[in-house]
Write an enzyme that holds these catalytic residues in place. Structure first.
Site, PDB file in Angstrom:
ATOM      1  N   ASP A  59       0.846  -1.192   0.000  1.00  0.00           N
ATOM      2  CA  ASP A  59       0.000   0.000   0.000  1.00  0.00           C
ATOM      3  C   ASP A  59       0.885   1.246   0.000  1.00  0.00           C
ATOM      4  O   ASP A  59       1.695   1.447   0.900  1.00  0.00           O
ATOM      5  CB  ASP A  59      -0.895   0.007   1.249  1.00  0.00           C
ATOM      6  CG  ASP A  59      -1.842   1.185   1.213  1.00  0.00           C
ATOM      7  OD1 ASP A  59      -2.886   1.077   0.540  1.00  0.00           O
ATOM      8  OD2 ASP A  59      -1.531   2.237   1.826  1.00  0.00           O
TER       9      ASP A  59
ATOM     10  N   TYR B  27       3.331   9.930   0.815  1.00  0.00           N
ATOM     11  CA  TYR B  27       4.293   9.294   1.732  1.00  0.00           C
ATOM     12  C   TYR B  27       5.730   9.622   1.310  1.00  0.00           C
ATOM     13  O   TYR B  27       6.663   9.356   2.052  1.00  0.00           O
ATOM     14  CB  TYR B  27       4.092   7.777   1.802  1.00  0.00           C
ATOM     15  CG  TYR B  27       2.704   7.338   2.206  1.00  0.00           C
ATOM     16  CD1 TYR B  27       1.826   8.205   2.861  1.00  0.00           C
ATOM     17  CD2 TYR B  27       2.245   6.044   1.925  1.00  0.00           C
ATOM     18  CE1 TYR B  27       0.544   7.793   3.216  1.00  0.00           C
ATOM     19  CE2 TYR B  27       0.968   5.623   2.280  1.00  0.00           C
ATOM     20  CZ  TYR B  27       0.122   6.510   2.917  1.00  0.00           C
ATOM     21  OH  TYR B  27      -1.140   6.109   3.259  1.00  0.00           O
TER      22      TYR B  27
ATOM     23  N   LYS C 234      -2.451   6.348  -4.047  1.00  0.00           N
ATOM     24  CA  LYS C 234      -3.530   7.312  -3.761  1.00  0.00           C
ATOM     25  C   LYS C 234      -3.245   8.673  -4.379  1.00  0.00           C
ATOM     26  O   LYS C 234      -2.113   9.163  -4.337  1.00  0.00           O
ATOM     27  CB  LYS C 234      -3.694   7.455  -2.234  1.00  0.00           C
ATOM     28  CG  LYS C 234      -3.746   6.102  -1.529  1.00  0.00           C
ATOM     29  CD  LYS C 234      -3.996   6.177  -0.053  1.00  0.00           C
ATOM     30  CE  LYS C 234      -3.757   4.818   0.589  1.00  0.00           C
ATOM     31  NZ  LYS C 234      -2.360   4.567   1.008  1.00  0.00           N
TER      32      LYS C 234
ATOM     33  N   HIS D 219      -7.296  10.037  -1.904  1.00  0.00           N
ATOM     34  CA  HIS D 219      -6.722   9.858  -0.563  1.00  0.00           C
ATOM     35  C   HIS D 219      -7.588  10.452   0.548  1.00  0.00           C
ATOM     36  O   HIS D 219      -7.730   9.862   1.606  1.00  0.00           O
ATOM     37  CB  HIS D 219      -5.316  10.477  -0.533  1.00  0.00           C
ATOM     38  CG  HIS D 219      -4.431   9.900   0.518  1.00  0.00           C
ATOM     39  ND1 HIS D 219      -3.069   9.800   0.380  1.00  0.00           N
ATOM     40  CD2 HIS D 219      -4.707   9.390   1.742  1.00  0.00           C
ATOM     41  CE1 HIS D 219      -2.558   9.245   1.466  1.00  0.00           C
ATOM     42  NE2 HIS D 219      -3.529   8.994   2.305  1.00  0.00           N
TER      43      HIS D 219
END
Ligand code: A2P
Length: 317
Positions: free
Chosen positions: A43, A48, A77, A110
């Site tokens: 994921d 990130y 996302k 997201h």
């Protein structure tokens, strides 16, 4: 490994590797180790800021053999600054380039939150755009096109309430197939589980271990530590497993996908082995009693002064 089934027959491994908070310097090794151990679901997300390292690990692991692209389930996302329909495809293409992939298995919106283009996080409330100006329905239409173009196999959302899912279902040509939300024994969200089951929407549980490594600014001083919960601890002792394994097994037994994050080889192995832990009905009932509607990721970073978002209109609670 158990899987979750999608409408077209695709199967998502129910246990995946979370990569939020995995530092760029650590995530490369973590992903390579995870794939060697047997993880097949990773994921990811643009925000990130580690997708390039994950991409390097994926490419090297695929080149080494033993795992093929078809064996893998890769989720990412769309970030909040790419909600304008004309920005959605470039958002995905950027992620694909970083991950060194031709397609994603699953691409999610997201947050039901829009930011000005180029803003990773808001500096002021004025950086946040009202959803009336950048409607989710229009973002979704652009997401639907990505599936038609073969850039991703499935589309879904993250951090959506039942109300927002209901609104999206009313306008979508292609219904969302996933809602990725915070789920653990302190935030069990039974109405969401019932709603998604009725609608054929799968759920993924994020922060399943209580996400203790969140940046200090996202932690509350008084927050309860899920991994230290005595009921979870007693069940772990009874099964000769760790509290984290009980939390992962609980999520799987509820029929949700679960994405514990780790960059530690022993904990990566331990978390994967949790897929084989089976809790009794009495243990599931005892864990059901622990619910306290506690969000660790409460979204307050979207509600600063001048923002159109409030905790009430974000979660519709
Ligand atoms: P680490 O990456 O050093 O293993 P969440 O998935 O809820 O966001 O939680 C992630 C946090 O839990 C990280 O601090 C991670 O640390 C830690 N963690 C991951 N697996 C385990 C485990 N099996 N036991 C204890 N802590 C764990």
């Amino acid at each position: 490994m158990q899987t979750l089934s999608f409408i077209n027959g695709d199967q998502m491994p129910i246990l995946g590797l979370g990569t939020w908070k995995s530092a760029p310097g650590e995530v490369y090794t973590a992903v390579k180790t995870a794939l060697t151990l047997g993880y097949r679901h990773i994921d990811c997300a643009f925000i990130y800021r580690n997708e390039a390292e994950i991409g390097q690990a994926l490419t090297e692991s695929l080149a080494a053999g033993g795992v093929t692209r078809e064996d893998l389930w890769i989720t990412s996302k769309l970030w909040n600054d790419c909600h304008a329909p004309e920005d959605v495809e470039s958002g995905l293409r950027g992620t694909l380039a970083s991950l060194q992939l031709d397609y994603l298995d699953l691409y999610l919106i997201h947050w039901p939150v829009a930011l000005k283009k180029g803003k990773l996080l808001p500096d002021t409330g004025a950086d946040l755009l009202d959803l009336a100006a950048v409607p989710i329905a229009a973002t979704w239409q652009a997401m639907e096109k990505l599936v038609e173009q073969g850039l991703c196999r499935h589309i879904g959302v993250s951090n959506f309430s039942v109300k927002k899912l209901t609104e999206l279902l009313a306008t979508a040509n292609r219904p969302p197939e996933m809602n990725q939300i915070e789920l653990h024994p302190y935030l069990q969200q039974p109405p969401m589980l019932d709603f998604c089951r009725e609608q054929g929407i799968q759920l993924t549980a994020y922060s399943p271990l209580g996400s203790r490594d969140r940046p200090p600014g996202l932690q509350a001083a008084d927050e309860p530590v899920l991994l230290d919960d005595p009921t979870i601890g007693a069940i772990a002792t009874a099964h000769h497993v760790s509290p984290a394994q009980v939390l992962i097994a609980w999520a799987i037994q509820r029929g949700t996908a679960v994405i514990p994050k780790s960059v530690n080889p022993e904990r990566l192995a331990q978390n994967l082995a949790a897929a084989d832990v089976v809790l009794t009905d009495a243990e599931m009932d005892a864990i059901a009693q622990l619910d306290r509607q506690r969000r660790y990721v409460d979204g307050s970073f979207w509600t600063r002064e001048g923002s159109p978002y409030t905790l009430a209109n974000l979660w519709d609670e």
